[in-house]
Design a protein around this motif. Structure first.
Motif, short mmCIF file in Angstrom:
data_model
loop_
_atom_site.label_atom_id
_atom_site.label_comp_id
_atom_site.label_asym_id
_atom_site.label_seq_id
_atom_site.Cartn_x
_atom_site.Cartn_y
_atom_site.Cartn_z
N LYS A 1 -6.15 -9.90 -10.39
CA LYS A 1 -7.56 -9.62 -10.05
C LYS A 1 -7.77 -9.35 -8.57
O LYS A 1 -8.65 -8.58 -8.19
N ASN A 2 -6.99 -9.98 -7.72
CA ASN A 2 -7.27 -9.98 -6.28
C ASN A 2 -6.15 -9.22 -5.56
O ASN A 2 -5.12 -9.79 -5.25
N GLU B 1 -7.17 -7.85 -0.92
CA GLU B 1 -8.49 -8.19 -0.40
C GLU B 1 -8.36 -9.07 0.85
O GLU B 1 -7.38 -9.80 0.98
N ASN C 1 -4.82 -11.02 0.51
CA ASN C 1 -4.54 -11.70 -0.75
C ASN C 1 -3.95 -10.71 -1.75
O ASN C 1 -4.34 -9.56 -1.81
#
Length: 273
Positions: free
Chosen positions: A153-154, A157, A260
């Motif tokens: 998901k990340n 970032e 991240n």
């Protein structure tokens, strides 16, 4: 978008991105490729197929693991990336690895040809992922292992968000409503994909980590050496400079030294006949 158009677009983007693909700022390719191979526990003499192999981030570690009695076939659409892989293999004396241009869904290879099959950050480019998994399993021997690695998901970032906000300010039409890996960015979704394709004993490992930036400029190098390159190249020179400046100013002002990065590793088996 039909399959042929999608494949042609992916091929063009990564052929262009090859000029930065192996830059030190993109060392994460090697890191995640090695991590994928580490989880396969390959044996000396194994035959391995690596699809969407890029410049060999997982194919080269696989070739080292299987030794000179083994064999690795590395397949990708982008000939420029394959050339980089061939150069690295020659430098390391890995004569038992072949880099071949092609679409892995239509290689025409015999059934049950490989002891292990690997696809790192590539399965999500295929419109019909279930059909792609079935084709990979067809080429895998009974009891063999299939490794699929994808983004979580990340991803990169907070710089990734700033990049797309800057693109939106210049060319809203270029902003994607979703990224290809969104379909399988959750562990359960990736597991369900593999099971739908016929894989068994599916295990998915989620890894939340970071990627260090030595300088803010590293982020722009990452953009040029990956999938974002296709978007950047559609901007005129002035717009590219504004997007770059916006990104670097954000990183400098926020003193961001690492991004991240969430990765999913799936290891599965093919049912014994």
């Amino acid at each position: 978008m039909n399959k042929e158009t999608a494949l042609a677009r992916t091929e063009a983007v990564f052929n262009t991105a090859s000029d930065y693909f192996d830059a030190p700022a993109l060392s994460f390719w090697n890191r995640f490729g090695q991590r994928t191979i580490d989880q396969l526990a390959l044996n000396s003499g194994d035959r391995v197929l690596d699809v969407c192999c890029d410049s060999g981030a997982s194919a080269i570690p696989a070739a080292i693991c299987v030794g000179s009695t083994g064999q690795v076939l590395a397949v990708d659409l982008a000939e420029s990336l394959l050339q980089l892989g061939r150069q690295k293999a020659r430098q390391q004396g890995l004569n038992h690895i072949e880099f071949r241009a092609g679409d892995f869904e239509s290689l025409g290879l015999p059934d049950e040809s490989f002891d292990a099959i690997v696809c790192v950050f590539g399965i999500f480019f295929v419109p019909d992922m279930v059909a792609a998994v079935r084709e990979l399993l067809r080429m895998l021997r009974p009891g063999g292992k299939l490794a699929i690695t994808s983004w979580g998901k990340n991803v990169f970032e907070p710089a990734n968000r700033v990049f797309w906000d800057a693109i939106r300010a210049e060319r809203p039409d270029l902003v994607k409503q979703f990224t290809p890996w969104d379909r399988i960015r959750e562990p359960d979704a990736l597991k369900a994909l593999l099971e739908a394709g016929g894989a068994t004993q599916v295990e998915v490992f989620a890894e939340a980590g970071t990627h260090t930036l030595d300088t803010p400029e590293d982020w722009w190098t990452m953009c040029l050496g990956g999938g974002c390159r296709g978007t950047i190249d559609q901007l005129d020179t002035a717009a590219q400079q504004r997007v770059r400046d916006t990104n670097l100013q954000f990183l400098q002002q926020q003193q961001i030294q690492a991004l991240n990065v969430d990765v999913l590793y799936a290891i599965s088996a093919k049912r014994n006949s």
